[in-house]
Design a protein around this motif. Sequence first.
Motif, PDB file in Angstrom:
ATOM      1  N   PHE A   1     -58.550  -0.512-110.962  1.00 38.54           N
ATOM      2  CA  PHE A   1     -59.025  -0.241-109.774  1.00 38.54           C
ATOM      3  C   PHE A   1     -58.164  -0.905-108.774  1.00 38.54           C
ATOM      4  CE2 PHE A   1     -63.177   0.039-111.530  1.00 38.54           C
ATOM      5  CZ  PHE A   1     -63.212   1.316-111.925  1.00 38.54           C
ATOM      6  N   ALA A   2     -57.777  -1.874-108.453  1.00 41.60           N
ATOM      7  CA  ALA A   2     -56.636  -2.497-107.884  1.00 41.60           C
ATOM      8  C   ALA A   2     -55.883  -1.380-107.467  1.00 41.60           C
ATOM      9  CB  ALA A   2     -56.815  -3.883-107.669  1.00 41.60           C
ATOM     10  N   ARG A   3     -54.950  -1.778-108.938  1.00 40.40           N
ATOM     11  CA  ARG A   3     -53.470  -0.901-109.110  1.00 40.40           C
ATOM     12  C   ARG A   3     -53.587   0.550-108.583  1.00 40.40           C
ATOM     13  NH1 ARG A   3     -53.372  -1.281-113.997  1.00 40.40           N
ATOM     14  NH2 ARG A   3     -54.285   0.800-114.693  1.00 40.40           N
ATOM     15  N   ASP A   4     -54.860   1.060-108.858  1.00 39.13           N
ATOM     16  CA  ASP A   4     -55.036   2.891-108.075  1.00 39.13           C
ATOM     17  C   ASP A   4     -55.356   3.027-106.914  1.00 39.13           C
ATOM     18  OD1 ASP A   4     -55.206   3.881-110.830  1.00 39.13           O
ATOM     19  OD2 ASP A   4     -57.470   3.699-111.267  1.00 39.13           O
ATOM     20  N   ILE A   5     -56.176   1.908-106.818  1.00 40.37           N
ATOM     21  CA  ILE A   5     -56.322   2.156-105.136  1.00 40.37           C
ATOM     22  C   ILE A   5     -54.570   1.515-103.993  1.00 40.37           C
ATOM     23  CG2 ILE A   5     -57.323   0.133-102.722  1.00 40.37           C
ATOM     24  CD1 ILE A   5     -59.989  -0.019-104.993  1.00 40.37           C
TER      25      ILE A   5
END
Length: 227
Positions: A194-198
């Motif tokens: 999720f951190a990468r997607d955000i």
Amino acid sequence: MNQDLSIISLVLQASAVVQLVMAGLVLVSLASWTVIFGKLFGLRTVRSRNEAFEREFWSGRSLTELNQAATNKADAAPIERIFASGMREFLKLRERRLDAGAQLDGARRAMRASFQRELDAIESHLSFLASVGSVSPYVGLFGTVWGIMHAFVGLSNLQQVTLATVAPGIAEALVATAIGLFAAIPAVVAYNRFARDIDRIATQFETFIEEFSNILQRNATGPAGSV
């Protein structure tokens, strides 16, 4: 030696403290999976709405029409709300007949503030996953240490200690660590994903702000009513 070493029996035979630790870890794991699925579908919705608005933005429609549509839309995309905040501030400053630099700076500040609000909303509950991933193994380890300590205290009353008498107590304690890892591993994997997607969504926001600022700069230096 016919000790029942199934997971359920080990949990039921564990001490009260270890059972409390296990119950807490199971609840945390359930909450973690709820956050994971919610964030998974939420980010998918954000990406699809952002892409739909960008297609509409570059389709050739006037900025005024896009602004009216964004204002009247209840489920506007985050990038659409950033656009609307910048456009709204730009039009206000334009009506006050400020110079082009002031119009552009005001619009950029409004978009930056909206960008931060949208990013904060997208990042909600992400810190919970980070906490679960970092704390759960230690909570499970605490349950294991307590369980092993409890098992050895019980063995101190026996005259003869064999592997058969030691194994059940240690196995009960190790279940706590296993549950802790079961809660932590999915949370860590999901947090990294999720951190990468955000980060990608944030880059998309920043790129749009720069591109839209260039368009506003041309409109600010152009004739009145050209938006």
